[in-house]
Motif scaffolding. Structure first.
Motif, PDB file in Angstrom:
ATOM      1  N   PRO A   1     -11.734   8.124   1.159  1.00 27.40           N
ATOM      2  CA  PRO A   1     -11.536   8.690   2.497  1.00 27.40           C
ATOM      3  C   PRO A   1     -11.858  10.175   2.502  1.00 27.40           C
ATOM      4  O   PRO A   1     -11.568  10.888   1.544  1.00 27.40           O
ATOM      5  CB  PRO A   1     -10.049   8.442   2.763  1.00 27.40           C
TER       6      PRO A   1
ATOM      7  N   SER B   1     -15.304   0.910   7.587  1.00 26.61           N
ATOM      8  CA  SER B   1     -14.507  -0.086   6.873  1.00 26.61           C
ATOM      9  C   SER B   1     -15.100  -1.479   7.040  1.00 26.61           C
ATOM     10  O   SER B   1     -14.970  -2.325   6.166  1.00 26.61           O
ATOM     11  CB  SER B   1     -13.058  -0.055   7.346  1.00 26.61           C
TER      12      SER B   1
ATOM     13  N   SER C   1      -3.540   3.452   7.506  1.00 29.05           N
ATOM     14  CA  SER C   1      -4.901   2.955   7.454  1.00 29.05           C
ATOM     15  C   SER C   1      -5.227   2.044   8.635  1.00 29.05           C
ATOM     16  O   SER C   1      -6.295   1.474   8.704  1.00 29.05           O
ATOM     17  CB  SER C   1      -5.112   2.186   6.155  1.00 29.05           C
TER      18      SER C   1
ATOM     19  N   GLU D   1      -4.712   8.397  -1.022  1.00 28.39           N
ATOM     20  CA  GLU D   1      -3.930   8.315   0.213  1.00 28.39           C
ATOM     21  C   GLU D   1      -4.030   6.950   0.859  1.00 28.39           C
ATOM     22  O   GLU D   1      -3.180   6.565   1.651  1.00 28.39           O
ATOM     23  CB  GLU D   1      -4.435   9.360   1.217  1.00 28.39           C
ATOM     24  N   ASP D   2      -5.112   6.216   0.531  1.00 28.43           N
ATOM     25  CA  ASP D   2      -5.363   4.948   1.214  1.00 28.43           C
ATOM     26  C   ASP D   2      -5.230   3.788   0.223  1.00 28.43           C
ATOM     27  O   ASP D   2      -6.022   3.659  -0.703  1.00 28.43           O
ATOM     28  CB  ASP D   2      -6.788   4.999   1.810  1.00 28.43           C
TER      29      ASP D   2
ATOM     30  N   ASP E   1      -5.846   0.799   0.586  1.00 31.62           N
ATOM     31  CA  ASP E   1      -6.873  -0.234   0.716  1.00 31.62           C
ATOM     32  C   ASP E   1      -8.103   0.062  -0.126  1.00 31.62           C
ATOM     33  O   ASP E   1      -9.007  -0.757  -0.227  1.00 31.62           O
ATOM     34  CB  ASP E   1      -7.308  -0.384   2.175  1.00 31.62           C
ATOM     35  N   ARG E   2      -8.165   1.273  -0.695  1.00 29.09           N
ATOM     36  CA  ARG E   2      -9.322   1.601  -1.543  1.00 29.09           C
ATOM     37  C   ARG E   2      -9.372   0.683  -2.750  1.00 29.09           C
ATOM     38  O   ARG E   2      -8.342   0.269  -3.264  1.00 29.09           O
ATOM     39  CB  ARG E   2      -9.197   3.050  -2.051  1.00 29.09           C
TER      40      ARG E   2
ATOM     41  N   SER F   1      -8.257   3.400  10.518  1.00 22.46           N
ATOM     42  CA  SER F   1      -9.536   3.374   9.813  1.00 22.46           C
ATOM     43  C   SER F   1      -9.983   1.940   9.516  1.00 22.46           C
ATOM     44  O   SER F   1     -11.143   1.692   9.278  1.00 22.46           O
ATOM     45  CB  SER F   1      -9.438   4.162   8.510  1.00 22.46           C
ATOM     46  N   SER F   2      -9.045   0.963   9.569  1.00 23.73           N
ATOM     47  CA  SER F   2      -9.441  -0.390   9.214  1.00 23.73           C
ATOM     48  C   SER F   2     -10.319  -1.020  10.293  1.00 23.73           C
ATOM     49  O   SER F   2     -10.881  -2.073  10.094  1.00 23.73           O
ATOM     50  CB  SER F   2      -8.211  -1.254   8.963  1.00 23.73           C
TER      51      SER F   2
ATOM     52  N   ASN G   1       0.824  -1.208   0.000  1.00 30.59           N
ATOM     53  CA  ASN G   1       0.000   0.000   0.000  1.00 30.59           C
ATOM     54  C   ASN G   1       0.860   1.261   0.000  1.00 30.59           C
ATOM     55  O   ASN G   1       0.600   2.194  -0.763  1.00 30.59           O
ATOM     56  CB  ASN G   1      -0.918   0.019   1.224  1.00 30.59           C
TER      57      ASN G   1
END
Lengths: 269, 335
Positions: free
Chosen positions: B330, B11, B2, A143-144, A146-147, B5-6, A127
Motif C-alpha cells: 500500500p 485490488s 482495507s 498496515e494491510d 490482505d497483503r 481499498s478492497s 487481519n
C-alpha cells in the motif's frame, strides 16, 4: 503473560544423539533461561540443526535428558512442542508466500464467527490482530493484513513469523539462521526484534554462523564443533576474533593463514 | 482499514480470477462477433452452459486438489464408472434409481478414498497414483460391464428421476446447470469462508509447515480425493440418466478439460493459489470456445487451436497478475 526473568526454562544434560552408527551430538549440556539469548554458533555440519530438532520435537535424544521447567520433555511432534511454547522460526520465515498476512498468521488456528448457521473465517479480526502483532515488534510499515506474505521483505517475514510465535504463547523461540539470507539493513531489523522478544522475557535460541550478529544480541554463547560443545561462555568473555577462531575449528585463524602461506610457498618453490 | 481499498481497481487486479475474467470476456466478444446472434441467444447460451455445467461440477474439486498441491486424473474413468454402475443397477437389473445413484456415488467415494490413502501412505506423486487408478478403474468398468451385461453400452429408463438429474428445462437447459450452481455456492463457502479453505491454501503453500501448524493434512487430502471422486461419479450418473444410456468410455476428455478450466481459471499448478470463482470463469471460457466454434463459419477442428493458445495465454497472464499481487504494497500517505 508473566515471565520469571532468568529462570531456567529448558535444560539439556548429557545429551547424545546418533543416527545409526553415526554420532551427531556428544554430551551436550545447555541451559536456556527466560529473557536471555543463547547463541548457538558453529560451522555447517557441526550439529546445530540436530539440536534444534531435538528441542522442537522432531527427534528424540539417544541418551541424556532434556527438561522443560524441570520436567522431562517428551514431544511426539513439532506441533506438540509448539503447544508447550517452543516455537521454531526457519530461515525464510513466512512459508506461505501466496497467502495473505492475516490468513498465514492464523494457519491452523483461524478465528471464526457465526453467520447464521455457518462458521465463517473472520478475515477482519485475523487481519487486525496480525497487523497489530507485527507492528508491536516495530514493523510499522505493515498496515494491510490482505497483503501477500510473499510481497514482504525477508526481515518483515521474520518479524511476522516471530510475532506469530509470540502471539500464540511461545516461551522459547528457536531462530534458525534468521539473518543468513538478509542484507545488512534487514538483518539489523531482525536483531532488533530478537532484542524485543528478549525484553518480553522469552528465551531465545539464536542459531547463526555470523559472529557479528551473535555478538549484537547474545547473552550466552555456545560453540559447536563436530557435535560437541567446544566452548560455553557469557557475553564479554571473549572477543570477536577468539570466537571466529573457535568456530573455525579451534585452530587460530592466524595459524591457519600461516599454514596456507607456507603451503603456497612450498608450491612455488 | 482495507474495506475501501478492497473495492479499488488495484485490488481487483490482484485477485486470482482477474486473468480468467479478461480471457472469458475476450472469447465471448470474439464468438459474439463471428458467431452472429445465435451464439448469445438463449438456445446458443444453453449449448455452452450445458457443457460448462457438467465440466464445472468436476473442475471445482479438481481445482481444490490442485490448490492443495495434488492432482486427480482418475476422474476420466470414474465418470464412465459412475455412469455404468447407475445404468447396470437401475437399467439392466431394474432396481430403484435411488439404489443406482447411491451405488455410483459410493463407488466414486471409494475410488477417491483409495487415491487419497495411496497418496498419503506411499508419498508417490498423486499424478502417478491417479494415473494408475485411471487405468485400473477403466479396466474394471469394461470388464464388469461385459461380464454382467455382455455389452459395453447399457440403456437406462428412469422417468421418475429425470426431472431431478437429467432433464432439459425449457427444452434446452440441462438440470445439471442448477447442480453446478449449487456446487459453486457450496465450494465457494468451503474454500473462501470456512477454516478448511485456509488449510487447503496452507497445504498447497508448504505441506510440512501446514502439518506443523496442526492441520490434519492427511485427512484433508483424503477428503478432497473423495470429493473429486464423488463429483465425477455424479456427472457420470447424471449423463446416464440424461441420455438414457451409459457407455464404458465416455470420460477421458474430462481429464484435460478440467485441468485446462482450472488453470485458465487462475489456479497455480504447484498449489497454494486460486479461487472457485476463477475456476467457474475458466470452465465457462473452455465451454464457450469448444461450443462457440460451431456458431461461426470456421471448421470446428480449429477449436483445439484456440483452446491451446488460450491456455498458454492464460498461464502467462496469471503469472503476471500473481507477480503484481506479490509486489503490491500500500502507498504511504497521499495516495
Amino acid at each position: 503473560m508473566a515471565f520469571d526473568m532468568g529462570a531456567t526454562i529448558l535444560s539439556l544434560q548429557g545429551v547424545n544423539k546418533s543416527f545409526g552408527p553415526i554420532d551427531v551430538l556428544h554430551d551436550i549440556n545447555l541451559e536456556i533461561r527466560a529473557g536471555e539469548v543463547l547463541c548457538l554458533l558453529g560451522d555447517n555440519g557441526a550439529g546445530k540443526s540436530t539440536v534444534i530438532r531435538l528441542l522442537s520435537g522432531v527427534h528424540k535424544p539417544s541418551s541424556g535428558t532434556i527438561t522443560m521447567d524441570g520436567k522431562p520433555l517428551n514431544f511426539a511432534s513439532p506441533r506438540e512442542a509448539a503447544d508447550h511454547g517452543i516455537a521454531t522460526v526457519h530461515q525464510f520465515g513466512g512459508t506461505f508466500p501466496l497467502m495473505s498476512i492475516g490468513r498465514s498468521f492464523f494457519v491452523g488456528r483461524e478465528p471464526v464467527r457465526w453467520v447464521g448457521p455457518f462458521k465463517v473465517y473472520d478475515r477482519k479480526t485475523a487481519n487486525d490482530i496480525a497487523v497489530k502483532a507485527v507492528q508491536n515488534f516495530g514493523i510499522t510499515r505493515i498496515e494491510d493484513g490482505d497483503r501477500l506474505v510473499g510481497g514482504l521483505s525477508g526481515g518483515e517475514r521474520q518479524a511476522l513469523a516471530i510475532a506469530r510465535a509470540v502471539h500464540f504463547g511461545a516461551r522459547v523461540l528457536i531462530l534458525d539462521e534468521p539473518t543468513a539470507a538478509l542484507g545488512v539493513k534487514q538483518a539489523t531489523h531482525v536483531l532488533r526484534i530478537v532484542n524485543e522478544a528478549k525484553r518480553r522475557g522469552l528465551a531465545v535460541i539464536f542459531i547463526t554462523h555470523q559472529v557479528m550478529h551473535a555478538m549484537a544480541v547474545g547473552d550466552h554463547f555456545a560453540v559447536l564443533i563436530r557435535g560437541a560443545i567446544a566452548s560455553d561462555f557469557k557475553k564479554g568473555e571473549k572477543t570477536r576474533e577468539e570466537i571466529t577462531d573457535l568456530m573455525a575449528g579451534g585452530a587460530s585463524m592466524a595459524t591457519l593463514e600461516a599454514e596456507i602461506e607456507s603451503n603456497m610457498a612450498g608450491h612455488d618453490a | 482499514m482495507s474495506t475501501s481499498s478492497s473495492l479499488s481497481f488495484g485490488s481487483l487486479m490482484r485477485r486470482p480470477e482477474t486473468g480468467s475474467f479478461l480471457g472469458l470476456a475476450a472469447v465471448f466478444l470474439f464468438f459474439t462477433a463471428f458467431g452472429g446472434t445465435n451464439f448469445a441467444s438463449p438456445t446458443g447460451a444453453a449449448s455452452w452452459l450445458n457443457v460448462a455445467a457438467q465440466l464445472g461440477i468436476v473442475a471445482i474439486p479438481i481445482g481444490l486438489l490442485m490448490i492443495a498441491g495434488e492432482l486427480d486424473i482418475s476422474i476420466g474413468s470414474i465418470i464412465p464408472a459412475g455412469s455404468m454402475t447407475c445404468a447396470i443397477i437401475s437399467g439392466h437389473f431394474g432396481l430403484p434409481i435411488i439404489v443406482g445413484v447411491g451405488a455410483a456415488l459410493a463407488l466414486g467415494a471409494f475410488i477417491g478414498l483409495i487415491n487419497g490413502l495411496l497418496v498419503i501412505r506411499t508419498a508417490v506423486p498423486s499424478f502417478i497414483v491417479t494415473l494408475g487408478t485411471l487405468f485400473a478403474v477403466a479396466g474394471m468398468t469394461l470388464g464388469f460391464s461385459v461380464l454382467v451385461t455382455g455389452t459395453t453400452s447399457v440403456a437406462i429408463k428412469v422417468p421418475e428421476a429425470k426431472w431431478l438429474l437429467g432433464d432439459f428445462i425449457g427444452g434446452i437447459y440441462q438440470v445439471t446447470i442448477f447442480w453446478w450452481i449449487a456446487a459453486v455456492i457450496f465450494w465457494t463457502f468451503f474454500l473462501h469462508a470456512s477454516r478448511f479453505g485456509n488449510w487447503i491454501f496452507a497445504m498447497g503453500g508448504d505441506k510440512v509447515s501446514a502439518r506443523n501448524a496442526g492441520i490434519p493434512t492427511d485427512r484433508v487430502t483424503i477428503m478432497l480425493f473423495v470429493c473429486s471422486g464423488m463429483s465425477a461419479a455424479f456427472v457420470g450418473l447424471s449423463q446416464a440418466i440424461l441420455y438414457n444410456s451409459a457407455q464404458v468410455s465416455a470420460g477421458q476428455s474430462y481429464i484435460f478439460n478440467s485441468i485446462i478450466s482450472v488453470v485458465v481459471g487462475g489456479v497455480l499448478l504447484t498449489g497454494g493459489y486460486g479461487s472457485v470463482f476463477g475456476i467457474v470463469l475458466g470452465t465457462l471460457t473452455f465451454a464457450v470456445v469448444s461450443q462457440g466454434i460451431y456458431f461461426t463459419g470456421f471448421d470446428a477442428n480449429w477449436a483445439s487451436l484456440i483452446i491451446g493458445v488460450l491456455l498458454l495465454g492464460a498461464v502467462l497472464m496469471n503469472n503476471t497478475f500473481r507477480k503484481m499481487a506479490l509486489s503490491y504494497a500500500p502507498k504511504k500517505a497521499g495516495k
